[in-house]
Design an enzyme around this catalytic site. Sequence first.
Site, PDB file in Angstrom:
ATOM      1  N   CYS A 198      -7.081  -0.167   2.169  1.00 22.93           N
ATOM      2  CA  CYS A 198      -7.933  -0.024   3.362  1.00 22.93           C
ATOM      3  C   CYS A 198      -8.683   1.299   3.258  1.00 22.93           C
ATOM      4  CB  CYS A 198      -7.129  -0.114   4.660  1.00 22.93           C
ATOM      5  SG  CYS A 198      -5.842   1.121   4.842  1.00 22.93           S
TER       6      CYS A 198
ATOM      7  N   CYS B  77       4.041  -4.155  -1.611  1.00 19.52           N
ATOM      8  CA  CYS B  77       3.941  -3.040  -0.652  1.00 19.52           C
ATOM      9  C   CYS B  77       3.896  -3.656   0.739  1.00 19.52           C
ATOM     10  CB  CYS B  77       2.696  -2.198  -0.917  1.00 19.52           C
ATOM     11  SG  CYS B  77       2.495  -1.673  -2.628  1.00 19.52           S
ATOM     12  N   ALA B  78       5.022  -4.190   1.186  1.00 18.14           N
ATOM     13  CA  ALA B  78       5.016  -5.165   2.277  1.00 18.14           C
ATOM     14  C   ALA B  78       4.872  -4.574   3.676  1.00 18.14           C
ATOM     15  CB  ALA B  78       6.284  -6.011   2.219  1.00 18.14           C
TER      16      ALA B  78
ATOM     17  N   GLY C 214       4.450  -5.705   7.302  1.00 17.30           N
ATOM     18  CA  GLY C 214       4.821  -7.113   7.225  1.00 17.30           C
ATOM     19  C   GLY C 214       3.797  -8.111   7.702  1.00 17.30           C
TER      20      GLY C 214
END
EC number: 2.1.1.-
Length: 457
Positions: free
Chosen positions: A394, A276-277, A280
């Site tokens: 998060c 789940c880049a 980046g």
Amino acid sequence: MTPRSRGPRRRPLDPARRAAFETLRAVSARDAYANLVLPALLAQRGIGGRDAAFATELTYGTCRARGLLDAVIGAAAERSPQAIDPVLLDLLRLGTYQLLRTRVDAHAAVSTTVEQAGIEFDSARAGFVNGVLRTIAGRDERSWVGELAPDAQNDPIGHAAFVHAHPRWIAQAFADALGAAVGELEAVLASDDERPAVHLAARPGVLTAGELARAVRGTVGRYSPFAVYLPRGDPGRLAPVRDGQALVQDEGSQLVARALTLAPVDGDTGRWLDLCAGPGGKTALLAGLGLQCAARVTAVEPSPHRADLVAQNTRGLPVELLRVDGRHTDLDPGFDRVLVDAPCTGLGALRRRPEARWRRQPADVAALAKLQRELLSAAIALTRPGGVVLYATCSPHLAETVGAVADALRRHPVHALDTRPLFEPVIAGLGEGPHVQLWPHRHGTDAMFAAALRRLT
């Protein structure tokens, strides 16, 4: 009730209040993000210094306190806030915030808001605003809270939620995640109202944290070896950020990426995956650290915009970018290390997104929890026996954290590792484990959750 059409406007709000009001309207009417709209307005209009600081305080403070402000406005107006014209309501919120939570002179707070109501509407609406704000100005915040908040003894979570201007369901989610430490709930809620420092990450092998701190006049971070703190300012204007030597990234996120590289993996062949880049930041840290051991990172991101950010943030690094859904990649399995920084409610980063606490809804959790479980299952399937998956969010919501991990442990051949050593000795006192939950009031980071799973067969 709609704003009236009239001739040339006179006596508009001062530039700071005008920028705050227009940002509030964008947030309310277009679901815009205050932290994107306001800086652009300030730059476009050349608003700086104290005026910019005042506009920022008014905008972000009003966004954060919306629930409490609406309750006070409703009581003073003797009607539901939903029955008030949305433009008038935003003006009332702006005025009420100044009265209850700033040192702005009450007369100035009322008069400037009433004048703008007269510009936007007519004298009758301006009179309504004047009456409501004068009623509110007659008492301080403590008095209004004493009248309107749930009883602290009978409903301590509801009381804390009202006082700290959070939806009750979010306060309950934090209380559930704190568990035995529920006594810290008020500190967690209060931390969401504090303006966080900007966290930068020095690119491994390019710049040290000390070098970055000197270049930007910041302070080396407490925990991450890459972190630098800035008290304020626009990080996008900093040369190291523009030149790709540093990234804007919360220190907790830096620790999550680092933890994956520290997990014990026998016979690591250097096949690493970020499932789940976007945008980046963690991918860039992984790739930078991977250079030290000849590892290559495959990054997966389905969103075109976020994939473009991944490409931008990882340029020059050994990263292969796939613009596909992480649940359906067609990748060959056998990765040594896999990061799943799953899409989530973002409840752990509310301090960075002023309007988010009122935009998120309880129904969002179920849809995201389903997606998180599917992504974690896909990650495990792509991991070789003996390899490690690091699952992170998060958000501290239990359905998004331990709930997702428990589901994976039931359905897949994985074992939960003690994740704490991957963060220690950098951060001590992480509790009973085996997973890690960071908190803004304890660690100064976003409320990141991390769990390391080893695939068995």
